[in-house]
Structure formats: C-alpha cells, structure tokens
Write an enzyme that holds these catalytic residues in place. Structure first.
Site, PDB file in Angstrom:
ATOM      1  CG  ASP A  80      32.580  43.220  23.469  1.00 15.29           C
ATOM      2  OD1 ASP A  80      32.760  42.050  23.097  1.00 15.29           O
ATOM      3  OD2 ASP A  80      33.457  43.897  24.055  1.00 15.29           O
ATOM      4  CD  GLU A 111      31.028  38.738  24.727  1.00 16.40           C
ATOM      5  OE1 GLU A 111      31.750  37.873  24.188  1.00 16.40           O
ATOM      6  OE2 GLU A 111      31.370  39.934  24.832  1.00 16.40           O
TER       7      GLU A 111
END
Length: 684
Positions: A343, A380
C-alpha cells in the site's frame, strides 16, 4: 536511537523456549532510563514487571522464567518527556511489541491511550494507566508449519482476485455461520470451488495484520474495516479467527487449502503508516517506544504526513527496515504466503522524506533479500502527494498497480480520450515498463477495493458516501464512470441492459489485455456499494458480497479467463513487436484496425475512435472488436492477414458470453456490431 543491522536469526520481540523461559528483545529511545516487560498473569496489576537491560545497539533485552504460551505482555518505557523532539516516553502507557506475533484485547478508550494531557500533544504527560483500555501482545504457541506445495504461478499466467476476508463470506449461503468472515470461511470448499471456477490463480487479501481504529472512527463507534491501520505486523487480525486465539493456525490452514486448490496467497501490507495517527493520536506502540526512530518528524516534533493518515514511517530508518524484512520473511517462511501488495509503496522509496528513488535502501533490501526476491512483489506506486505518483518508477523485481490502465479503459468505454491510450494499455503499457520490465509488470485493473465496484461504475456518475459519516467529502471525485442515463437504481430495462453490456465490456477488456489482470472480488457477482466509492469503514452489507446474484456473469468471467489461457499471445513475457524487425511478408504479432479493416496509423492516434479492431497473432490467433458507440457499426473482417475464417468465440451481448451463432465467417465478410459491444473471434 543507536541501532545496527541484525541478521535474520537475531532475536527481536519474544521467544519462548521449552522450559518456559521468555527471551525478550525490544528497541526503545536512546534516552530511555528503564524499559519493563509486563506480564498479565490474571490481571495487569497482579502480573510481573521485569526490567530489561540495554545493549550497545540500543536494544533492551532480558529473560523471564515460568511463562506460559498465551500470556499477555506489554512494554513500559521510563524516561524524559520531550514532545518538541518527538520523545514521549510515558510509563503509564502499555505498549505493543512491534515484533508481536499475536495480539488480544480491545482499544476501548482513546483518552486512556493518549500519552499527553488535555488534548495538547505538546503539553504535559498523562498519568492515566492505559492497561485494560488498549490491545496487548500475547506470547504465541508453537504452530505447525504450512504443509502444501506452493503453486508458484508464473507472472504471465497470473490472474489476481482482490478480496477482503470478511466481505467474501459474510453472506455466503453455503459457508456455516460460525465460519463466515474468517480465514476458515475463505478456505471453505464452496469458496474454493467458486474461485477455481472463475479461473483466477492468485487471491490477494486486503490487510490481515492486527489493526486498531483511528481516533476519528472511534469517536463515532466505527473502525477501519479495510484494515489499513496496522497495530502489529507479524500478528494476524484476531477478528478473522472463527475461534478467538486460533488465528495463527487458522491462517495457516487457509493457506494450505488455497495452495491445495492451486491458488496463491498475496497479502496487502501497509508499511507507510501506522494506526497511531498524527502527533495528537494514541501511544500504542512505536510512538511510546521511540517515535523519532520510526516516524518522519518535522523540526517541531510533528509528524510529516505523506500518507493522508497522520503519520509516515521513515523508510530510511534501520528499525523500519528490520521490521519490514522480518515481517515479510515471517509471512513467507512460516505462514506460507506467496507475495505482497504494498500500500502506498512510494513512501518506501522516500527515506527521510526525500524524493523517490527506486534504489532507496528499503526497496534495495527487499529486492536483494534471498527469500523475498523469490515471491510476488506488487507496488501501489503512489502516495498522498503529487511527487509520490511513480507508476513505472519501481525496480525490475516489482509489478505495479497501473492506474493509467484503469483510467484509459474507463475512458474508452465512456467515449473519452484518444485511441492511442486504449491501444497502449491493451498492449501491456510498453510506454511505462519497457525496456526494464515486461507486460506482466502492469497489474491491470478497472476496479479495486478503493473506488466504485464494477456495478457501481456503470450505475453512478457521482459518489454517494454519506454512510461514511464525512458528509460525502471523502473518496475521489475522479471516477470516470457512466451511469447509462440514470443515476443509481432504475427499473428502465434498456438502461439495465446497457449497464450489463458495459459490465461485460469492461471485464472482457481486462481479461484480454496484455499484462496481469486483477479482478475485484464481488464484481463477478454484480456487487453494489450503492454508489459508495470509499467504503473503508462499513463492515455491513454495503461491503459484504451478495451471493444471491451469482449466475451468468460468473460463467462469463470463467469463459473469459479460459479464453485468455488458451491464447499464448495474450500472456506475454515481452512486448508486442508490431511491424518492427519483421521479414518481408511476415504478419505482425499485433495489428490495430478500423472498422473498414484499414490499419491504423500515426494520423489516427491522437483522435478518439468508437470502434477498434485488434488482431493478435498466436498459435491460436484472435480478433477483438471493441465498439463503444451508441449505434450499430458494420465491421469488415480483414483479408490481408492470412486468416481465412473467423469463428465467433465470445460476446458481451449475451449474459454468459456465448455467441448467438458460432458459424465461421469468411475473411472479407461484414459483421454488424450492436452498440456498446465487445466481440471475440478465433481466427483460422
């Protein structure tokens, strides 16, 4: 604090030997005067407190005899109170060991967890003891290792299914109620049958590490349902166990079951921030131990926030590197997982708040690690800042979520954008990943947990996030969606039929593009979040998948990924060559055509086109027809590519993708393509 790199065998956290002696090693600020490990033996008041001894590297160590597995423990740090420098040692606060492998207890009182008084993080220290109001670490029991063979799916064959543990099974009619929303529920045979029927290869789970709610959510009785508020990186979330305290063996059993079904397990991990929030947040672990060694802090002692979540871990810190590597190795070697999705991964390439570098120490350490370099690593590639948007910027071992793919595909099917964008995304995004990586580095997605579901993408022009309690201010406004003429639910049969075709159009584009497709779990079921594009705090039927709608769309997805598997030219290790370096007379591996079978050229790329025809050469070549227009179009089947006939293979015009006719069509024939359609022909 002073610290050096440690080998993977050095003790960090706690270890219980066969005689019941607990060895402890924890980091704390260099100005600490004492560090205690506290045992909950009946109660925190009655339990033992044992002082640890500092070593030359700034770690505090000790041994405690007579400890049983399952005993709760926490840390207390004594020392100076200097909030202007980020040092907030406060022995009244029970802290979670950053290397804890199990946690228990609930976060029930924010005031008790604050290290400071009177809502002033730069005021004096609080004397309220937080024990009993905050989670605590637990001495883990030995657990059997993962026993099945890893599937080791090559990147070119990988199809990712992104899902949340609870959402997947909370309303599944065949999963026993006691197992719904748990690791054991994911491992249920009915769920495994569904996943294998779809043809996915890799299950990507939203965060499964133990987490705690942010203060803003606690204030209204909610929590971070998605789990992006980590409390303990080596501990599974206790709520996901069907039997509290059995989360470690249940997780391992889930991995075994998925592996036995041929499915990989990838975990979404959050190393960019913690659950402690900004400087005014609770002191649950890192902040109370040594905030300056964990977080990026400004000169005033305030957190630097690149994440939008209040704090940012410092990727240049040796402590952060040690925790990240230990965590990931643990989940691979002892818990059996096959990879990780990171993330806001750009923060990991910005040590000390610097500009991004793919060669930053933490990213380099991951790439060089002998364990981690052999598993799937997915970035990401952005954070909450403009500078953090780094699609294409990561190193050779990385795949990346490709946000430009998402935007390009959405734009084409809502009749926006130049044809060059959809052409480039269908072909694997060579403009982003060539020459250092191949098409598989592009994790292609149209929808993900963060944003509209696929059903909502074709049903809403605007977000509807009122249920989140933030007056619809949260969530992106850049949805690139199209509702078909009516916002939200409707009884208009024409609009509903259009939405169903658009759903299949988007899925077909995803499944037949070069790169690594990622399907959002629930999209194959037609799941709706009622227009909410940020359901991060909704642990209810907004997020839980409805299985009553499982039917033809599941069959469509299964056919789609079966078609992908049967065409090697769609699963490439390298990019298409087109016309470059071809001997005279050889047909290119990919050709872009208009509806009149004219090959597209430079004069076309800057314009929008509603109809695109793509011929992919392979051992089993295919012709793809994408038509986003609102009217019929006649498409001429090409005669100059060596194909003699074209057999209908898949259509977005029927619920399960089966063409109305499979009669072969001769090259040169004209096919009338209905509005908003995707057709696939097998060419011979």
């Amino acid at each position: 604090m002073r610290t050096t790199s440690h080998t993977g065998t050095a003790l960090r956290g706690v270890r219980l030997d066969e005689e019941g002696t607990l060895s402890v090693a924890v980091p704390a600020t260099s100005s600490a005067e004492a560090v205690e490990v506290c045992l909950s033996e009946g109660s925190w008041d009655a339990g033992r407190r044992v002082e640890l001894v500092p070593d030359d590297d700034g770690w505090w160590r000790g041994e405690v005899p007579g400890v049983a597995a399952g005993t709760g423990y926490g840390l207390r740090v004594h020392g100076p109170w200097s909030p202007a420098t980020g040092v907030r040692t406060n022995p009244a606060k029970l802290l979670v060991d950053p290397w804890a492998r199990r946690v228990d207890g609930a976060f029930t009182s924010l005031p008790a967890a604050l290290a400071h008084l009177d809502d002033d993080p730069f005021g004096g220290p609080s004397s309220v003891d937080s024990a009993g109001s905050v989670p605590f670490a637990v001495v883990p029991e030995p657990a059997p290792s993962v026993g099945t063979q890893r599937p080791r799916v090559p990147w070119r064959d990988t199809v990712i299914y992104e899902t949340h543990v609870r959402d997947l099974t909370m309303r599944h009619p065949e999963v026993p109620e006691a197992l719904r929303g748990t690791f054991a529920g994911v491992a249920h045979p009915a769920v495994l049958e569904h996943l294998t029927r779809l043809g996915v290869t890799t299950v990507e789970l939203l965060p499964v590490f133990a987490n705690a709610p942010e203060p803003s959510l606690m204030a209204r009785g909610a929590h971070n349902h998605w789990g992006y508020s980590t409390l303990a990186y080596l501990a599974p979330e206790p709520r996901y166990a069907s039997v509290r305290g059995r989360e470690i063996p249940e997780f391992r059993a889930m991995v075994d079951a998925l592996h036995a079904a041929g499915l990989e397990v990838v975990l979404d991990v959050v190393f960019n921030h913690s659950c402690e929030g900004g400087v005014g947040g609770p002191s649950l672990s890192w902040r109370g131990l040594d905030a300056p060694s964990w977080y990026q802090l400004g000169s005033s002692g305030r957190d630097i926030d690149f994440t939008g979540c209040g704090n940012t871990f410092d990727a240049g810190s040796p402590l952060v590197t040690a925790l990240v590597l230990d965590c990931l190795r643990y989940w691979v070697t002892e818990m059996g997982v096959d990879g990780f999705r990171f993330d806001l991964a750009s923060t990991m390439g910005r040590p000390g708040g610097s500009g991004f570098s793919r060669d930053a120490p933490l990213l380099a350490a991951l790439a060089a690690d002998e364990v981690l370099s052999g598993v799937k690593l997915i970035a990401e590639p952005w954070d909450a800042t403009g500078e953090g948007y780094q699609v294409g910027g990561f190193g050779a071992v990385w795949a990346e979520w490709n946000g430009r793919y998402r935007d390009g595909v959405r734009d084409f099917w809502r009749r926006h954008g130049a044809v060059s964008e959809i052409v480039t995304r269908l072909a694997g995004s060579s403009d982003i990943y060539w020459p250092r990586r191949g098409p598989a580095a592009s994790v292609n997605f149209v929808t993900a947990h963060d944003g509209f579901t696929l059903r909502d993408l074709v049903s809403y022009d605007h977000k509807h996030n009122e249920a989140n309690g933030e007056d619809n201010r949260d969530g992106t406004d850049d949805n690139r969606s199209w509702n078909g003429g009516v916002e939200g639910p409707t009884d208009d049969e024409a609009v509903l039929a259009l939405r169903e075709r658009q759903t299949r159009n988007l899925l077909a584009t995803l499944g037949l593009s070069a790169g690594t497709p990622m399907l959002l779990g629930g999209d194959e079921l037609g799941h709706t979040q009622y227009g909410n594009n940020n359901a991060y705090c909704l642990d209810d039927e907004t997020s839980w998948r409805s299985w009553t709608s499982a039917g033809p769309l599941v069959d469509f997805v299964g056919k789609l990924f079966a078609l992908r598997r049967s065409v090697p030219g769609l699963r490439r290790d390298d990019f298409y060559y087109g016309h470059s370096d071809l001997p005279d007379g050889e047909v290119p591996d990919i050709v872009w055509l208009s509806e009149t079978a004219r090959e597209l050229g430079a004069e076309d790329w800057g314009h929008h086109k509603e109809t695109l025809v793509v011929r992919v050469r392979s051992a089993s070549s295919v012709l793809l027809v994408l038509h986003s227009g609102a009217g019929d179009v006649d498409v001429e089947l090409p005669t100059w590519l060596g194909d003699t006939t074209f057999v209908p293979e898949l259509t977005s015009g029927t619920p399960d993708g089966t063409p109305p006719s499979v009669e072969p069509l001769a090259a040169g024939a004209s096919v009338t393509v209905p509005p908003h359609s995707f057709l696939v022909f097998r060419s011979v």
